[in-house]
Design a protein around this motif. Structure first.
Motif, PDB file in Angstrom:
ATOM      1  N   PHE A 280       8.022  12.317   9.764  1.00 12.33           N
ATOM      2  CA  PHE A 280       9.379  12.477   9.238  1.00 12.33           C
ATOM      3  C   PHE A 280      10.123  13.580   9.987  1.00 12.33           C
ATOM      4  O   PHE A 280      11.333  13.479  10.218  1.00 12.33           O
ATOM      5  N   ALA A 281       9.411  14.615  10.393  1.00 12.47           N
ATOM      6  CA  ALA A 281      10.044  15.719  11.115  1.00 12.47           C
ATOM      7  C   ALA A 281      10.562  15.272  12.481  1.00 12.47           C
ATOM      8  O   ALA A 281      11.482  15.895  13.027  1.00 12.47           O
ATOM      9  N   LYS A 282       9.997  14.182  13.029  1.00 12.34           N
ATOM     10  CA  LYS A 282      10.442  13.672  14.331  1.00 12.34           C
ATOM     11  C   LYS A 282      11.752  12.901  14.233  1.00 12.34           C
ATOM     12  O   LYS A 282      12.401  12.647  15.243  1.00 12.34           O
ATOM     13  N   LEU A 283      12.135  12.486  13.019  1.00 11.32           N
ATOM     14  CA  LEU A 283      13.388  11.755  12.862  1.00 11.32           C
ATOM     15  C   LEU A 283      14.577  12.662  13.185  1.00 11.32           C
ATOM     16  O   LEU A 283      14.553  13.866  12.891  1.00 11.32           O
ATOM     17  N   PRO A 284      15.625  12.096  13.790  1.00 11.80           N
ATOM     18  CA  PRO A 284      16.842  12.894  13.978  1.00 11.80           C
ATOM     19  C   PRO A 284      17.326  13.449  12.642  1.00 11.80           C
ATOM     20  O   PRO A 284      17.294  12.756  11.620  1.00 11.80           O
ATOM     21  N   ALA A 285      17.768  14.689  12.646  1.00  9.63           N
ATOM     22  CA  ALA A 285      18.165  15.352  11.405  1.00  9.63           C
ATOM     23  C   ALA A 285      19.264  14.587  10.677  1.00  9.63           C
ATOM     24  O   ALA A 285      19.250  14.493   9.444  1.00  9.63           O
TER      25      ALA A 285
ATOM     26  N   ARG B  33       1.327   4.760  15.864  1.00  8.76           N
ATOM     27  CA  ARG B  33      -0.141   4.861  15.886  1.00  8.76           C
ATOM     28  C   ARG B  33      -0.684   5.161  14.487  1.00  8.76           C
ATOM     29  O   ARG B  33      -0.187   6.037  13.785  1.00  8.76           O
ATOM     30  N   ILE B  34      -1.703   4.394  14.095  1.00  4.91           N
ATOM     31  CA  ILE B  34      -2.380   4.656  12.825  1.00  4.91           C
ATOM     32  C   ILE B  34      -3.440   5.721  13.087  1.00  4.91           C
ATOM     33  O   ILE B  34      -4.371   5.516  13.858  1.00  4.91           O
ATOM     34  N   THR B  35      -3.289   6.871  12.449  1.00  3.58           N
ATOM     35  CA  THR B  35      -4.184   8.007  12.706  1.00  3.58           C
ATOM     36  C   THR B  35      -5.338   8.091  11.719  1.00  3.58           C
ATOM     37  O   THR B  35      -6.385   8.661  12.034  1.00  3.58           O
ATOM     38  N   HIS B  36      -5.149   7.562  10.509  1.00  4.83           N
ATOM     39  CA  HIS B  36      -6.220   7.534   9.502  1.00  4.83           C
ATOM     40  C   HIS B  36      -6.163   6.195   8.778  1.00  4.83           C
ATOM     41  O   HIS B  36      -5.099   5.769   8.335  1.00  4.83           O
ATOM     42  N   PHE B  37      -7.312   5.553   8.684  1.00  4.14           N
ATOM     43  CA  PHE B  37      -7.389   4.225   8.084  1.00  4.14           C
ATOM     44  C   PHE B  37      -8.035   4.271   6.696  1.00  4.14           C
ATOM     45  O   PHE B  37      -8.845   5.146   6.389  1.00  4.14           O
ATOM     46  N   ASP B  38      -7.686   3.259   5.923  1.00  2.00           N
ATOM     47  CA  ASP B  38      -8.444   2.879   4.732  1.00  2.00           C
ATOM     48  C   ASP B  38      -8.680   4.010   3.737  1.00  2.00           C
ATOM     49  O   ASP B  38      -9.786   4.188   3.218  1.00  2.00           O
ATOM     50  N   LEU B  39      -7.642   4.805   3.464  1.00  2.00           N
ATOM     51  CA  LEU B  39      -7.752   5.774   2.373  1.00  2.00           C
ATOM     52  C   LEU B  39      -7.609   4.976   1.081  1.00  2.00           C
ATOM     53  O   LEU B  39      -6.550   4.428   0.784  1.00  2.00           O
ATOM     54  N   GLN B  40      -8.672   4.900   0.324  1.00  2.00           N
ATOM     55  CA  GLN B  40      -8.718   3.991  -0.816  1.00  2.00           C
ATOM     56  C   GLN B  40      -8.159   4.632  -2.076  1.00  2.00           C
ATOM     57  O   GLN B  40      -8.481   5.764  -2.430  1.00  2.00           O
ATOM     58  N   ALA B  41      -7.293   3.885  -2.735  1.00  2.00           N
ATOM     59  CA  ALA B  41      -6.761   4.280  -4.041  1.00  2.00           C
ATOM     60  C   ALA B  41      -7.245   3.289  -5.085  1.00  2.00           C
ATOM     61  O   ALA B  41      -7.854   2.263  -4.745  1.00  2.00           O
ATOM     62  N   SER B  42      -6.961   3.577  -6.325  1.00  5.97           N
ATOM     63  CA  SER B  42      -7.392   2.671  -7.382  1.00  5.97           C
ATOM     64  C   SER B  42      -6.607   1.367  -7.363  1.00  5.97           C
ATOM     65  O   SER B  42      -7.039   0.372  -7.945  1.00  5.97           O
ATOM     66  N   ASN B  43      -5.467   1.360  -6.670  1.00  2.83           N
ATOM     67  CA  ASN B  43      -4.662   0.134  -6.621  1.00  2.83           C
ATOM     68  C   ASN B  43      -4.199  -0.206  -5.209  1.00  2.83           C
ATOM     69  O   ASN B  43      -3.095  -0.697  -5.002  1.00  2.83           O
ATOM     70  N   GLY B  44      -5.072   0.066  -4.224  1.00  6.71           N
ATOM     71  CA  GLY B  44      -4.741  -0.334  -2.867  1.00  6.71           C
ATOM     72  C   GLY B  44      -5.262   0.618  -1.810  1.00  6.71           C
ATOM     73  O   GLY B  44      -6.228   1.358  -2.053  1.00  6.71           O
ATOM     74  N   TYR B  45      -4.591   0.610  -0.656  1.00  2.00           N
ATOM     75  CA  TYR B  45      -5.034   1.414   0.483  1.00  2.00           C
ATOM     76  C   TYR B  45      -3.851   2.114   1.140  1.00  2.00           C
ATOM     77  O   TYR B  45      -2.711   1.617   1.111  1.00  2.00           O
ATOM     78  N   VAL B  46      -4.155   3.235   1.769  1.00  2.00           N
ATOM     79  CA  VAL B  46      -3.174   3.989   2.549  1.00  2.00           C
ATOM     80  C   VAL B  46      -3.687   4.098   3.977  1.00  2.00           C
ATOM     81  O   VAL B  46      -4.862   4.408   4.214  1.00  2.00           O
ATOM     82  N   HIS B  47      -2.810   3.806   4.950  1.00  2.00           N
ATOM     83  CA  HIS B  47      -3.091   4.057   6.360  1.00  2.00           C
ATOM     84  C   HIS B  47      -2.026   5.046   6.837  1.00  2.00           C
ATOM     85  O   HIS B  47      -0.824   4.786   6.703  1.00  2.00           O
ATOM     86  N   VAL B  48      -2.428   6.168   7.394  1.00  2.00           N
ATOM     87  CA  VAL B  48      -1.490   7.202   7.828  1.00  2.00           C
ATOM     88  C   VAL B  48      -1.004   6.888   9.242  1.00  2.00           C
ATOM     89  O   VAL B  48      -1.794   6.556  10.125  1.00  2.00           O
ATOM     90  N   ILE B  49       0.327   6.978   9.455  1.00  2.00           N
ATOM     91  CA  ILE B  49       0.910   6.680  10.765  1.00  2.00           C
ATOM     92  C   ILE B  49       1.696   7.881  11.287  1.00  2.00           C
ATOM     93  O   ILE B  49       2.109   8.747  10.514  1.00  2.00           O
ATOM     94  N   ASP B  50       1.904   7.917  12.608  1.00  2.00           N
ATOM     95  CA  ASP B  50       2.491   9.113  13.222  1.00  2.00           C
ATOM     96  C   ASP B  50       3.989   9.007  13.495  1.00  2.00           C
ATOM     97  O   ASP B  50       4.586   9.932  14.039  1.00  2.00           O
ATOM     98  N   THR B  51       4.604   7.879  13.122  1.00  2.00           N
ATOM     99  CA  THR B  51       6.034   7.686  13.352  1.00  2.00           C
ATOM    100  C   THR B  51       6.622   6.876  12.198  1.00  2.00           C
ATOM    101  O   THR B  51       5.986   5.917  11.742  1.00  2.00           O
TER     102      THR B  51
END
Length: 295
Positions: A59-64, A126-144
């Motif tokens: 988010f910090a990379k987005l134009p202000a 780019r996906i930097t972290h995969f398959d963070l499991q929650a009780s109702n799905g998954y989170v994949h962390v991205i860099d943009t």
């Protein structure tokens, strides 16, 4: 009843909570605050979803001004956030290269796997972290932060004033329909790049549609190659009739295709990606030809 409650609480602890709680515990504080601002937090706890979650740095990379605009326009913010959410549980091993997933906006995001550097991208992020499991799905962390594409490759070219010569040449060579195919990468020369060929060369190309088509197809790779998937001394086959190769050079923050510099990378399209370059690419077999200013 007590046993069921205990099991539910234990499962909740193992999975790390619901999606919003997993985002919070994983440090995605900017995303969480925007999700709350858009009124989506409750919706993301009811149902099963997969979130491609931009990091705080993303988010910090987005134009202000863009970030400020999203913060003041709840509808636009909601659209961008929902573009990062897919219905159901999607893990890394559930998808294949060039797979497209429908988001909550109805638009699709494209996943690409690059074996040489083990990078995985979604719409070029780019996906930097995969398959963070929650009780109702998954989170994949991205860099943009992903922004919905403004149309197909042809739409992208047509909408960029600096690519008007390329658009005219594509139309002259009857290539517009070919560029509507899926999973394409286009290295798009600017108007100045075409002008540097000289009027006599441009006239020769205009009077030789087969040659013009060959030259233009040399700028197209039949797969989706975002910057994260390019590497130094890589050779890629193109769509021209001889399937000639272009050479990728990566040094520091610069990317070159043959001798052309990539001026603007990773312009996402619904059917691939566009990279704007500062030279027209010429297949090596024409390098001795007088029509391109050579002896």
């Amino acid at each position: 009843m007590l046993r069921v409650l205990c099991f539910t609480l234990a499962l909740h602890a193992v999975l790390g909570g619901n999606l919003v709680e997993v985002l919070q515990s994983n440090g995605q504080s900017t995303l969480v605050s925007l999700v709350q601002k858009a009124g989506l937090a409750d919706a993301l706890t009811h149902g099963t979803f997969t979130i491609f979650a931009p990091s705080n740095d993303a988010f910090a990379k987005l134009p202000a001004d863009l970030l400020a605009s999203l913060g003041s326009d709840v509808n636009a913010l909601t659209n961008v956030l929902e573009y990062h959410v897919v219905q159901g549980s999607v893990r890394k091993h559930d998808v294949s290269n060039e797979a497209q997933l429908a988001t909550l906006t109805g638009e699709k995001v494209r996943l690409n796997f690059y074996s040489h550097n083990h990078a995985t991208t979604v719409e070029g992020s780019r996906i930097t972290h995969f398959d963070l499991q929650a009780s109702n799905g998954y989170v994949h962390v991205i860099d943009t932060v992903m922004l919905p594409p403004e149309g197909s490759i042809v739409d992208i070219v047509a909408g960029a004033s600096e690519l008007s010569t390329l658009l005219a040449q594509v139309k002259a060579a009857n290539l517009a329909s070919a560029l509507q195919g899926d999973a394409l990468t286009v290295f798009a020369p600017t108007n100045e790049a075409f002008a540097s060929l000289g009027s006599s060369t441009l006239h020769h190309l205009a009077s030789n549609p087969a040659l013009l088509k060959e030259i233009l197809e040399y700028h197209v790779v039949p797969q989706t190659d975002y910057s994260a998937g390019l590497y130094n001394r890589e050779y890629k086959r193109t769509l021209d009739s001889h399937h000639d190769h272009i050479r990728i050079s990566v040094s520091g923050g610069s990317v070159h295709v043959n001798t052309a510099k990539v001026l603007k990378a990773d312009i996402a399209a619904t059917n691939g990606v566009v990279h704007i370059i500062d030279q027209v690419l010429i297949p090596s077999r024409y390098h001795g030809s007088s029509i391109f200013g050579k002896k």
